[in-house]
Write an enzyme that holds these catalytic residues in place. Structure first.
Site, PDB file in Angstrom:
ATOM      1  N   LEU A 134      10.271 -13.497  17.739  1.00 18.78           N
ATOM      2  CA  LEU A 134      10.315 -12.071  18.034  1.00 18.78           C
ATOM      3  C   LEU A 134      11.710 -11.564  17.721  1.00 18.78           C
ATOM      4  O   LEU A 134      12.689 -12.306  17.825  1.00 18.78           O
ATOM      5  CB  LEU A 134       9.997 -11.806  19.518  1.00 18.78           C
ATOM      6  N   ASP A 135      11.813 -10.292  17.332  1.00 16.37           N
ATOM      7  CA  ASP A 135      13.117  -9.687  17.117  1.00 16.37           C
ATOM      8  C   ASP A 135      13.945  -9.753  18.402  1.00 16.37           C
ATOM      9  O   ASP A 135      13.405  -9.810  19.508  1.00 16.37           O
ATOM     10  CB  ASP A 135      12.975  -8.214  16.705  1.00 16.37           C
ATOM     11  N   LYS A 136      15.248  -9.688  18.257  1.00  6.03           N
ATOM     12  CA  LYS A 136      16.151  -9.710  19.407  1.00  6.03           C
ATOM     13  C   LYS A 136      15.751  -8.664  20.443  1.00  6.03           C
ATOM     14  O   LYS A 136      15.709  -8.947  21.649  1.00  6.03           O
ATOM     15  CB  LYS A 136      17.585  -9.452  18.932  1.00  6.03           C
ATOM     16  N   THR A 138      12.859  -7.160  20.791  1.00  2.00           N
ATOM     17  CA  THR A 138      11.449  -7.175  21.193  1.00  2.00           C
ATOM     18  C   THR A 138      11.305  -8.265  22.245  1.00  2.00           C
ATOM     19  O   THR A 138      11.692  -9.405  22.021  1.00  2.00           O
ATOM     20  CB  THR A 138      10.519  -7.485  20.002  1.00  2.00           C
ATOM     21  N   ARG A 234       7.190  -2.102  13.758  1.00  4.50           N
ATOM     22  CA  ARG A 234       8.193  -1.044  13.673  1.00  4.50           C
ATOM     23  C   ARG A 234       8.084  -0.289  12.353  1.00  4.50           C
ATOM     24  O   ARG A 234       8.181   0.949  12.317  1.00  4.50           O
ATOM     25  CB  ARG A 234       9.584  -1.650  13.844  1.00  4.50           C
TER      26      ARG A 234
END
Length: 298
Positions: A134-136, A138, A234
C-alpha cells in the site's frame, strides 16, 4: 565491519547454529543463513551448515562488512488474522511498507520482524512477508506471507484476481451513481513520478465503486479493484474529476487543510491458499475518516 565471537557454554546440544544466532544478532534468519553460506560465520574455524547442531565449547566467529541490515523495530499495528502460513495486518497511515531509497529503517517490514518469528519472501530477502503493498499514505489491510508455499500461491491469487479487495475513500464532489472505470494506466511521460490514464505503455486497470453516503461537497465510497496498478484508485478517481480528499498529487488542496489521503483498505475476501478456508476480514472505520465526516456535518 562486524567482528564477533561466541563460545558455547550452555549445554546447547542440538541447538541449530542459525537459531542460536537469531537471538544474538540484529538480523533475521535468512540473512544469517546467507552469511553462513558465504563463509562469514564459522564454527571452530570451519564453515558449517545453518542446521549444524551446536555443542559445548564450540567457538562461533562472525566477520563481515556491515552493509544494509534489516533490524526488528517496535512498530504499532493491529493483527487481525494470524496462522502458521499467513497473517493479515492493518497498516497505519504514514508507514512505508518496505525499505527503499532513503527509507531503510522503521518501515512495516521492520515491524513485521519484531512481531512474527517466521516470514517469507523467496524473491526478495529485504522484503520478508511482503506479497503486495500500500502507498505510504494509504492505510489498511495487508496479507503477510510466512511460508514460501503461501507466498507463491498468494502472488498467483493476486495475479489471477482471486483476492477481493475493497477500500473506503472520501472524494471531492457529489457523485450520484455507482460507476465502473475501465481505463489503462501508465507512467506519466511528463512527470515520471506520477501515473495517469493513457494508451501509451500502459496496462489495463479496472476499478468500480459503490456510493456509501453522499454529502454536499463530498462522497464516501466503497471502491473495489480487480487490478493492482500503481496509484490505481487515486488515478482513476482523479480522472473522473473526483479525487481523493487529501491526495495533493492527483487532486488538490481542501479547505480543511488535510494533506494525507482519505483512502483505507478495509475489506479482504479470499480462499486461504493452504487450508482452503474462506477468509473475510473487515477493518474498523478509520478515526481520521470519522473526524473528517464530523467536520463537514457541522
Amino acid at each position: 565491519m562486524i567482528d564477533k565471537t561466541f563460545v558455547i557454554r550452555d549445554n546447547l546440544i542440538l541447538k541449530r547454529l542459525d537459531k542460536y544466532l537469531e537471538n544474538k544478532l540484529d538480523i533475521n534468519r535468512s540473512q544469517i543463513k546467507k552469511l553462513i553460506k558465504n563463509g562469514d560465520i564459522k564454527v571452530n574455524g570451519k564453515i558449517q551448515k545453518a542446521g549444524y547442531s551446536l555443542k559445548n565449547n564450540d567457538v562461533i566467529t562472525i566477520l563481515y562488512e556491515d552493509e544494509f541490515r534489516l533490524v526488528p523495530r517496535d512498530i504499532d499495528f493491529d493483527i487481525l488474522y494470524n496462522d502458521d502460513y499467513l497473517a493479515i495486518i492493518s497498516k497505519p497511515i504514514g508507514l512505508i511498507v518496505h525499505p527503499g531509497a532513503g527509507n531503510n529503517d522503521f518501515t512495516l517490514v521492520n515491524g513485521l520482524l519484531s512481531k512474527f518469528n517466521k516470514l517469507s519472501n523467496p524473491i526478495d530477502e529485504n522484503r520478508p512477508g511482503i506479497v503486495h503493498r500500500l502507498d505510504k499514505d494509504t492505510s489498511g489491510l495487508m496479507i503477510i506471507s510466512k511460508t514460501d508455499e503461501a507466498y507463491y500461491k498468494l502472488v498467483d491469487m493476486f495475479k489471477n484476481h482471486q483476492i477481493d479487495k475493497h477500500y473506503l475513500a472520501i472524494v471531492h464532489g457529489y457523485i450520484d451513481s455507482d460507476m465502473i472505470i475501465d481505463k489503462p494506466i501508465g507512467r506519466d511521460i511528463n512527470n515520471r513520478t506520477k501515473m495517469k490514464v493513457t494508451d501509451i505503455n500502459s496496462k489495463e486497470a479496472y476499478t468500480s465503486f459503490t456510493i456509501l453516503k453522499n454529502f454536499k461537497e463530498y462522497t464516501l465510497l466503497d471502491v473495489n479493484i480487480k487490478t493492482g496498478r500503481t496509484h490505481q484508485i487515486r488515478v482513476h478517481l482523479s480522472y473522473i474529476n473526483h479525487p481523493v480528499v487529501g491526495d495533493l498529487v492527483y487532486g488538490h488542496k481542501n479547505k480543511w487543510k488535510i494533506n494525507t489521503q482519505l483512502l483505507h483498505a478495509y475489506k479482504l475476501k479470499f480462499k486461504h491458499p493452504i487450508t482452503g478456508e474462506n477468509i473475510n476480514i473487515e477493518d474498523n472505520f478509520p478515526s481520521r475518516f470519522k473526524d473528517f465526516l464530523n467536520k463537514i456535518k457541522k
